[in-house]
Design a protein around this motif. Structure first.
Motif, PDB file in Angstrom:
ATOM      1  N   CYS A  41       0.908  -1.423   0.229  1.00 48.50           N
ATOM      2  CA  CYS A  41      -0.436   0.084   0.265  1.00 48.50           C
ATOM      3  C   CYS A  41       0.804   0.987   0.414  1.00 48.50           C
ATOM      4  O   CYS A  41       0.515   2.020  -0.628  1.00 48.50           O
ATOM      5  N   THR A  42       1.866   1.116   0.441  1.00 44.92           N
ATOM      6  CA  THR A  42       2.816   2.717   0.985  1.00 44.92           C
ATOM      7  C   THR A  42       3.234   2.725  -0.973  1.00 44.92           C
ATOM      8  O   THR A  42       3.606   3.397  -1.220  1.00 44.92           O
ATOM      9  N   LEU A  43       3.536   1.739  -1.435  1.00 45.31           N
ATOM     10  CA  LEU A  43       4.763   1.932  -2.338  1.00 45.31           C
ATOM     11  C   LEU A  43       3.392   2.313  -3.823  1.00 45.31           C
ATOM     12  O   LEU A  43       3.577   3.227  -4.177  1.00 45.31           O
ATOM     13  N   ALA A  44       2.167   1.114  -3.382  1.00 44.11           N
ATOM     14  CA  ALA A  44       1.511   1.674  -4.228  1.00 44.11           C
ATOM     15  C   ALA A  44       1.229   2.908  -4.321  1.00 44.11           C
ATOM     16  O   ALA A  44       0.017   3.685  -5.206  1.00 44.11           O
ATOM     17  N   TYR A  45       0.030   3.230  -3.196  1.00 43.16           N
ATOM     18  CA  TYR A  45      -0.810   4.895  -2.954  1.00 43.16           C
ATOM     19  C   TYR A  45       0.155   6.036  -2.496  1.00 43.16           C
ATOM     20  O   TYR A  45      -0.490   7.057  -2.236  1.00 43.16           O
ATOM     21  N   VAL A  46       1.329   5.945  -2.221  1.00 44.38           N
ATOM     22  CA  VAL A  46       2.421   6.989  -1.308  1.00 44.38           C
ATOM     23  C   VAL A  46       3.426   7.314  -2.887  1.00 44.38           C
ATOM     24  O   VAL A  46       3.268   8.281  -3.324  1.00 44.38           O
ATOM     25  N   VAL A  47       4.209   6.473  -2.872  1.00 43.96           N
ATOM     26  CA  VAL A  47       6.001   6.356  -3.174  1.00 43.96           C
ATOM     27  C   VAL A  47       5.380   6.752  -4.496  1.00 43.96           C
ATOM     28  O   VAL A  47       5.736   7.188  -5.378  1.00 43.96           O
ATOM     29  N   PHE A  48       4.691   5.795  -5.438  1.00 45.83           N
ATOM     30  CA  PHE A  48       4.515   5.549  -6.544  1.00 45.83           C
ATOM     31  C   PHE A  48       3.737   6.426  -7.128  1.00 45.83           C
ATOM     32  O   PHE A  48       4.251   7.510  -8.257  1.00 45.83           O
ATOM     33  N   TRP A  50       2.752   9.640  -5.844  1.00 47.23           N
ATOM     34  CA  TRP A  50       3.481  10.765  -5.107  1.00 47.23           C
ATOM     35  C   TRP A  50       4.541  11.668  -4.809  1.00 47.23           C
ATOM     36  O   TRP A  50       5.031  13.107  -5.514  1.00 47.23           O
ATOM     37  N   LEU A  51       5.687  11.201  -4.541  1.00 43.48           N
ATOM     38  CA  LEU A  51       6.535  10.879  -3.711  1.00 43.48           C
ATOM     39  C   LEU A  51       7.639  11.283  -5.571  1.00 43.48           C
ATOM     40  O   LEU A  51       8.235  11.884  -4.975  1.00 43.48           O
ATOM     41  N   LEU A  52       7.381   9.713  -5.872  1.00 43.00           N
ATOM     42  CA  LEU A  52       8.972   9.501  -7.112  1.00 43.00           C
ATOM     43  C   LEU A  52       8.142  10.662  -8.439  1.00 43.00           C
ATOM     44  O   LEU A  52       9.352  11.397  -9.492  1.00 43.00           O
ATOM     45  N   PRO A  53       6.818  10.669  -8.965  1.00 44.53           N
ATOM     46  CA  PRO A  53       6.574  12.141  -9.841  1.00 44.53           C
ATOM     47  C   PRO A  53       7.157  13.259  -9.386  1.00 44.53           C
ATOM     48  O   PRO A  53       7.138  13.935 -10.164  1.00 44.53           O
ATOM     49  N   SER A  59       6.191   8.006 -12.762  1.00 42.58           N
ATOM     50  CA  SER A  59       4.258   8.225 -12.718  1.00 42.58           C
ATOM     51  C   SER A  59       3.991   7.257 -13.263  1.00 42.58           C
ATOM     52  O   SER A  59       4.310   6.316 -14.518  1.00 42.58           O
ATOM     53  N   GLY A  60       2.683   6.371 -13.083  1.00 42.55           N
ATOM     54  CA  GLY A  60       1.590   5.399 -13.685  1.00 42.55           C
ATOM     55  C   GLY A  60       2.678   4.056 -12.530  1.00 42.55           C
ATOM     56  O   GLY A  60       1.243   3.741 -13.764  1.00 42.55           O
TER      57      GLY A  60
END
Length: 118
Positions: A41-48, A50-53, A59-60
């Motif tokens: 959940c952290t990777l799929a819904y926060v890191v990728f 929000w943070l990386l873009p 992104s995506g």
């Protein structure tokens, strides 16, 4: 009470060598299942998303990652349920409810990821 006995028969794995499952093993499996779900959940819904873009990267990627990690997280949650029942842990039913709630959430997120990619 009969329903609980029937559910125990279904949820309790049959060990090949009759090796008992310790409550410590059940606790470790539960912790691992929660950790895998949390990382997913952290990777799929926060890191990728929000943070990386924010830094112009990846992104995506979140939904694709969710499709890969989601089934793994579900498998760990099922293993946790089975271990708690095999060890006859005193909290086995509470943990079963918690794991089932996490599995339901992961299924919903999986469907949302499929829709996002489709």
């Amino acid at each position: 009470m009969q329903h609980a006995d029937t559910a125990d028969a279904v949820l309790t794995p049959r060990p090949a060598a009759d090796a008992p499952v310790s409550q410590d093993q059940a606790n470790r499996t539960f912790s691992t299942s929660v950790l895998v779900s949390a990382v997913r959940c952290t990777l799929a819904y926060v890191v990728f998303p929000w943070l990386l873009p924010a830094f112009g990267l990846a992104s995506g990627v979140g939904p694709a990652l969710g499709l890969v990690i989601g089934p793994i997280a579900i498998a760990f949650n099922v293993a946790s349920i089975r271990r708690f029942h095999a060890s006859d842990h005193r909290w086995k039913w509470q943990i079963t409810v918690l794991n089932c709630a996490v599995i339901a959430l992961l299924v919903v997120l999986f469907v949302l990821d499929v829709r996002a990619l489709g």
